[in-house]
Write an enzyme that holds these catalytic residues in place. Structure first.
Site, PDB file in Angstrom:
ATOM      1  N   ASP A 195       8.703   2.578 -11.158  1.00  0.00           N
ATOM      2  CA  ASP A 195       9.878   1.995 -11.829  1.00  0.00           C
ATOM      3  C   ASP A 195      10.487   0.860 -11.000  1.00  0.00           C
ATOM      4  O   ASP A 195      10.912  -0.158 -11.555  1.00  0.00           O
ATOM      5  CB  ASP A 195      10.944   3.067 -12.082  1.00  0.00           C
ATOM      6  CG  ASP A 195      10.629   3.943 -13.285  1.00  0.00           C
ATOM      7  OD1 ASP A 195       9.714   3.605 -14.059  1.00  0.00           O
ATOM      8  OD2 ASP A 195      11.308   4.990 -13.445  1.00  0.00           O
TER       9      ASP A 195
ATOM     10  N   ARG B 259     -13.156   8.747  -4.657  1.00  0.00           N
ATOM     11  CA  ARG B 259     -12.701   9.893  -3.866  1.00  0.00           C
ATOM     12  C   ARG B 259     -12.262  11.049  -4.776  1.00  0.00           C
ATOM     13  O   ARG B 259     -12.746  11.180  -5.897  1.00  0.00           O
ATOM     14  CB  ARG B 259     -11.596   9.423  -2.904  1.00  0.00           C
ATOM     15  CG  ARG B 259     -12.120   8.369  -1.906  1.00  0.00           C
ATOM     16  CD  ARG B 259     -11.049   7.934  -0.930  1.00  0.00           C
ATOM     17  NE  ARG B 259     -10.603   9.060  -0.097  1.00  0.00           N
ATOM     18  CZ  ARG B 259      -9.499   9.029   0.654  1.00  0.00           C
ATOM     19  NH1 ARG B 259      -8.748   7.927   0.679  1.00  0.00           N
ATOM     20  NH2 ARG B 259      -9.164  10.073   1.370  1.00  0.00           N
TER      21      ARG B 259
ATOM     22  N   HIS C 208      -5.478  -0.819  -1.412  1.00  0.00           N
ATOM     23  CA  HIS C 208      -5.940   0.437  -0.810  1.00  0.00           C
ATOM     24  C   HIS C 208      -7.089   0.136   0.120  1.00  0.00           C
ATOM     25  O   HIS C 208      -8.007  -0.614  -0.258  1.00  0.00           O
ATOM     26  CB  HIS C 208      -6.376   1.442  -1.873  1.00  0.00           C
ATOM     27  CG  HIS C 208      -5.222   1.907  -2.686  1.00  0.00           C
ATOM     28  ND1 HIS C 208      -4.305   2.790  -2.196  1.00  0.00           N
ATOM     29  CD2 HIS C 208      -4.805   1.542  -3.915  1.00  0.00           C
ATOM     30  CE1 HIS C 208      -3.364   2.979  -3.108  1.00  0.00           C
ATOM     31  NE2 HIS C 208      -3.636   2.222  -4.155  1.00  0.00           N
TER      32      HIS C 208
ATOM     33  N   ARG D 190      -6.889  11.158  -6.626  1.00  0.00           N
ATOM     34  CA  ARG D 190      -6.665   9.778  -6.156  1.00  0.00           C
ATOM     35  C   ARG D 190      -7.070   8.748  -7.211  1.00  0.00           C
ATOM     36  O   ARG D 190      -6.875   7.550  -7.039  1.00  0.00           O
ATOM     37  CB  ARG D 190      -7.426   9.515  -4.861  1.00  0.00           C
ATOM     38  CG  ARG D 190      -6.885  10.276  -3.681  1.00  0.00           C
ATOM     39  CD  ARG D 190      -7.587   9.880  -2.387  1.00  0.00           C
ATOM     40  NE  ARG D 190      -7.563  11.000  -1.469  1.00  0.00           N
ATOM     41  CZ  ARG D 190      -6.554  11.270  -0.636  1.00  0.00           C
ATOM     42  NH1 ARG D 190      -5.509  10.487  -0.570  1.00  0.00           N
ATOM     43  NH2 ARG D 190      -6.606  12.331   0.150  1.00  0.00           N
TER      44      ARG D 190
ATOM     45  N   HIS E 210      -0.320   7.585  -6.289  1.00  0.00           N
ATOM     46  CA  HIS E 210      -0.939   8.433  -7.307  1.00  0.00           C
ATOM     47  C   HIS E 210       0.051   9.172  -8.190  1.00  0.00           C
ATOM     48  O   HIS E 210      -0.329   9.692  -9.221  1.00  0.00           O
ATOM     49  CB  HIS E 210      -1.877   9.430  -6.626  1.00  0.00           C
ATOM     50  CG  HIS E 210      -2.814   8.769  -5.651  1.00  0.00           C
ATOM     51  ND1 HIS E 210      -3.727   7.812  -6.051  1.00  0.00           N
ATOM     52  CD2 HIS E 210      -2.949   8.879  -4.294  1.00  0.00           C
ATOM     53  CE1 HIS E 210      -4.399   7.380  -4.991  1.00  0.00           C
ATOM     54  NE2 HIS E 210      -3.939   8.011  -3.909  1.00  0.00           N
TER      55      HIS E 210
ATOM     56  N   ASN F  45       0.882  -1.161   0.000  1.00  0.00           N
ATOM     57  CA  ASN F  45       0.000   0.000   0.000  1.00  0.00           C
ATOM     58  C   ASN F  45       0.925   1.216   0.000  1.00  0.00           C
ATOM     59  O   ASN F  45       1.434   1.606   1.047  1.00  0.00           O
ATOM     60  CB  ASN F  45      -0.917   0.012   1.230  1.00  0.00           C
ATOM     61  CG  ASN F  45      -1.872   1.194   1.208  1.00  0.00           C
ATOM     62  OD1 ASN F  45      -1.708   2.124   0.406  1.00  0.00           O
ATOM     63  ND2 ASN F  45      -2.869   1.168   2.078  1.00  0.00           N
TER      64      ASN F  45
ATOM     65  N   SER G 131      -9.280   2.387   1.276  1.00  0.00           N
ATOM     66  CA  SER G 131     -10.460   3.133   0.824  1.00  0.00           C
ATOM     67  C   SER G 131     -10.737   2.847  -0.646  1.00  0.00           C
ATOM     68  O   SER G 131      -9.864   2.348  -1.376  1.00  0.00           O
ATOM     69  CB  SER G 131     -10.234   4.631   1.044  1.00  0.00           C
ATOM     70  OG  SER G 131      -9.133   5.082   0.270  1.00  0.00           O
TER      71      SER G 131
END
Ligand code: DQA
Length: 148
Positions: free
Chosen positions: A88, A108, A101, A112, A81, A75, A103
């Protein structure tokens, strides 16, 4: 021999439980790790946990994971983002990778909805709360054991 999965959490995830609980819930990162440890036991794999706030630290861990693990559950937090460096690094590492993630990021803010680093992973799980980590671990184990 048991496979080893590295679980990498990015910036601000150390504050889980107290950080915007209406979005991320009340579980702490320790709770998430304990639940993952139990799930890993059921699946017959080892899990090793890291949380870093710095982009470069995460890049270095991704490099190390290619030697010390068979898969990455990540995560990247806000870096998801926009971090080309993490994208890379994930691209450079040939082991299976799953992004999680907590959420439902695509519901959102617009900024995001750009999920850059997920494009370097085998798959993406979002919107299931902290359960997503266990779902991601199951997916990763299946990928490692032959894509079933
Ligand atoms: C997050 C979503 C990101 O947009 C945010 O910056 C985070 C947490 C999530 O798990 O839902 O730090 O990655």
């Amino acid at each position: 021999m048991k496979e080893t999965i590295w679980v990498l959490n990015g910036p601000n995830l150390n504050l889980l439980g107290e950080r915007e609980p209406e979005i991320y819930g009340r579980e702490t990162l320790i709770d998430v790790e304990n639940s993952l440890r139990e799930h890993a036991e059921r699946l017959g794999v080892n899990v090793v946990f890291f949380q870093k706030n710095g982009e470069g630290e995460l890049v270095t861990l991704i490099h190390e994971a290619r030697i010390s693990s068979q898969g990455i559950l990540i995560n990247p937090g806000a870096y998801s983002h926009y971090s080309l460096a993490i994208y890379d690094a994930l691209k450079a590492v040939a082991i299976p990778k799953v992004e999680v993630h907590i959420s439902q990021v695509i519901q959102r803010e617009d900024y995001r909805k750009n999920l850059l680093t997920a494009g370097a992973c085998n798959g993406l799980i979002a919107g299931f709360g902290t359960l997503g980590y266990n779902l991601g671990l199951s997916a990763l184990v299946q990928l490692i054991r032959g894509g079933k």
